[in-house]
Design a protein around this motif. Sequence first.
Motif, PDB file in Angstrom:
ATOM      1  N   GLY A  36      39.905 -73.886   8.230  1.00 40.17           N
ATOM      2  CA  GLY A  36      40.199 -73.856   6.801  1.00 40.17           C
ATOM      3  C   GLY A  36      41.554 -74.469   6.491  1.00 40.17           C
ATOM      4  O   GLY A  36      41.701 -75.230   5.522  1.00 40.17           O
ATOM      5  N   TYR A  39      41.339 -78.280   6.820  1.00 39.85           N
ATOM      6  CA  TYR A  39      40.626 -78.906   5.694  1.00 39.85           C
ATOM      7  C   TYR A  39      41.467 -78.903   4.418  1.00 39.85           C
ATOM      8  O   TYR A  39      41.383 -79.843   3.619  1.00 39.85           O
ATOM      9  N   GLY A 171      24.447 -77.376   1.402  1.00 44.91           N
ATOM     10  CA  GLY A 171      25.279 -76.881   0.314  1.00 44.91           C
ATOM     11  C   GLY A 171      24.484 -76.603  -0.943  1.00 44.91           C
ATOM     12  O   GLY A 171      24.625 -75.541  -1.560  1.00 44.91           O
ATOM     13  N   PHE A 176      24.529 -71.889   3.659  1.00 42.64           N
ATOM     14  CA  PHE A 176      25.734 -71.405   4.333  1.00 42.64           C
ATOM     15  C   PHE A 176      25.912 -69.898   4.167  1.00 42.64           C
ATOM     16  O   PHE A 176      26.728 -69.286   4.869  1.00 42.64           O
ATOM     17  N   GLY A 192      31.541 -72.557  -1.647  1.00 44.64           N
ATOM     18  CA  GLY A 192      30.721 -73.027  -0.541  1.00 44.64           C
ATOM     19  C   GLY A 192      29.890 -74.245  -0.911  1.00 44.64           C
ATOM     20  O   GLY A 192      29.823 -75.226  -0.152  1.00 44.64           O
ATOM     21  N   GLY A 195      32.173 -77.211  -1.239  1.00 46.06           N
ATOM     22  CA  GLY A 195      32.702 -77.600   0.064  1.00 46.06           C
ATOM     23  C   GLY A 195      31.697 -78.335   0.922  1.00 46.06           C
ATOM     24  O   GLY A 195      31.996 -79.393   1.493  1.00 46.06           O
ATOM     25  N   TRP A 196      30.481 -77.802   1.005  1.00 45.49           N
ATOM     26  CA  TRP A 196      29.473 -78.444   1.853  1.00 45.49           C
ATOM     27  C   TRP A 196      29.048 -79.793   1.275  1.00 45.49           C
ATOM     28  O   TRP A 196      28.844 -80.748   2.024  1.00 45.49           O
ATOM     29  N   ARG A 199      31.883 -82.342   1.972  1.00 42.00           N
ATOM     30  CA  ARG A 199      31.870 -82.750   3.387  1.00 42.00           C
ATOM     31  C   ARG A 199      30.715 -83.702   3.654  1.00 42.00           C
ATOM     32  O   ARG A 199      30.858 -84.689   4.385  1.00 42.00           O
ATOM     33  N   LEU A 248      36.677 -80.603  -0.592  1.00 42.65           N
ATOM     34  CA  LEU A 248      37.175 -80.280   0.745  1.00 42.65           C
ATOM     35  C   LEU A 248      38.152 -79.111   0.696  1.00 42.65           C
ATOM     36  O   LEU A 248      38.174 -78.264   1.598  1.00 42.65           O
ATOM     37  N   TYR A 251      36.153 -76.049   0.485  1.00 41.22           N
ATOM     38  CA  TYR A 251      35.642 -75.674   1.806  1.00 41.22           C
ATOM     39  C   TYR A 251      36.720 -74.958   2.616  1.00 41.22           C
ATOM     40  O   TYR A 251      36.448 -73.946   3.272  1.00 41.22           O
ATOM     41  N   PHE A 254      37.092 -71.506   1.296  1.00 44.13           N
ATOM     42  CA  PHE A 254      35.917 -70.719   1.690  1.00 44.13           C
ATOM     43  C   PHE A 254      36.068 -70.245   3.132  1.00 44.13           C
ATOM     44  O   PHE A 254      35.803 -69.073   3.438  1.00 44.13           O
ATOM     45  N   GLN A 255      36.475 -71.141   4.019  1.00 44.99           N
ATOM     46  CA  GLN A 255      36.647 -70.770   5.427  1.00 44.99           C
ATOM     47  C   GLN A 255      37.696 -69.675   5.584  1.00 44.99           C
ATOM     48  O   GLN A 255      37.509 -68.708   6.345  1.00 44.99           O
TER      49      GLN A 255
END
Length: 265
Positions: A36, A39, A171, A176, A192, A195-196, A199, A248, A251, A254-255
């Motif tokens: 995280g 990113y 996503g 996820f 999420g 983010g997905w 990416r 990003l 993401y 989120f992580q």
Amino acid sequence: MSGNDVRETAQQGQRFAERHEGTVKRLGRAGVAAEGVVYLLVAWLALQVALGGSGGSADSSGALGRVAAQPFGKVLLALLALGFLAMVAWQVLAAVAAEKTSQRVKAVAKALVAAALGVSSARFLLGGGSSAGQQQQGLTQRVLEAPGGPVLVVLAGLVVVGIGVALVVRGVQKKFEDKVEGSLSPALTALGVAGWVARGVAFAVLGALVVASSRGDTAKSRGLDAAFREIASQPFGTVLLVLVALGLAAYGVFQLLTARRRRRA
């Protein structure tokens, strides 16, 4: 070694993985948080590319280089390296304990990515970090010079494009969510999805550039940095790259926010 010996060794490894999975998982979640952080830094560098203010490499190596240049940067790099090492251990045990081949392949792939990030963190910690983009460009050049090299580069690029498309689909379909213990709030779900998808877009562009590099222009294979700059060069590219950078960053957040509840990386 006989077939029975191989099966017994595999069973022993699986039993070990099952006994220690909980402990390793708790440690491995530190790797999720470390990812995280990386990113978030990559998102910041992508945003600078979009606004025309980045002279460095807008990828994981550029992010780690920025960390190394900061006060207490070496401490943070050491923590990141340890987090990625824990992630590797988690994914190795996950691969051993997996019942399906597809699960094993995913775990091994994640272990390799975490190992690469851990090694990069350690190199920057020791003052020997280098550009990931340059390394990828050099690797592409060596592959192109080999027999059948252009075909291999095209195939590799198409695989990366496929990964990008899969990330977008994952996503949009919110797949996820099964990575996290318990339910997600609407805000976390939105992070999420963004983010997905971001990416996925970045990886799809990266894969397309790898395919294009098969014609000999290996500068197109310089990883995420090249992908971000390619996006920025398109009509309305600045707006699109800003959106990708924000995705990003989503993401990364989120992580960080879900790391302690992760059942899978």
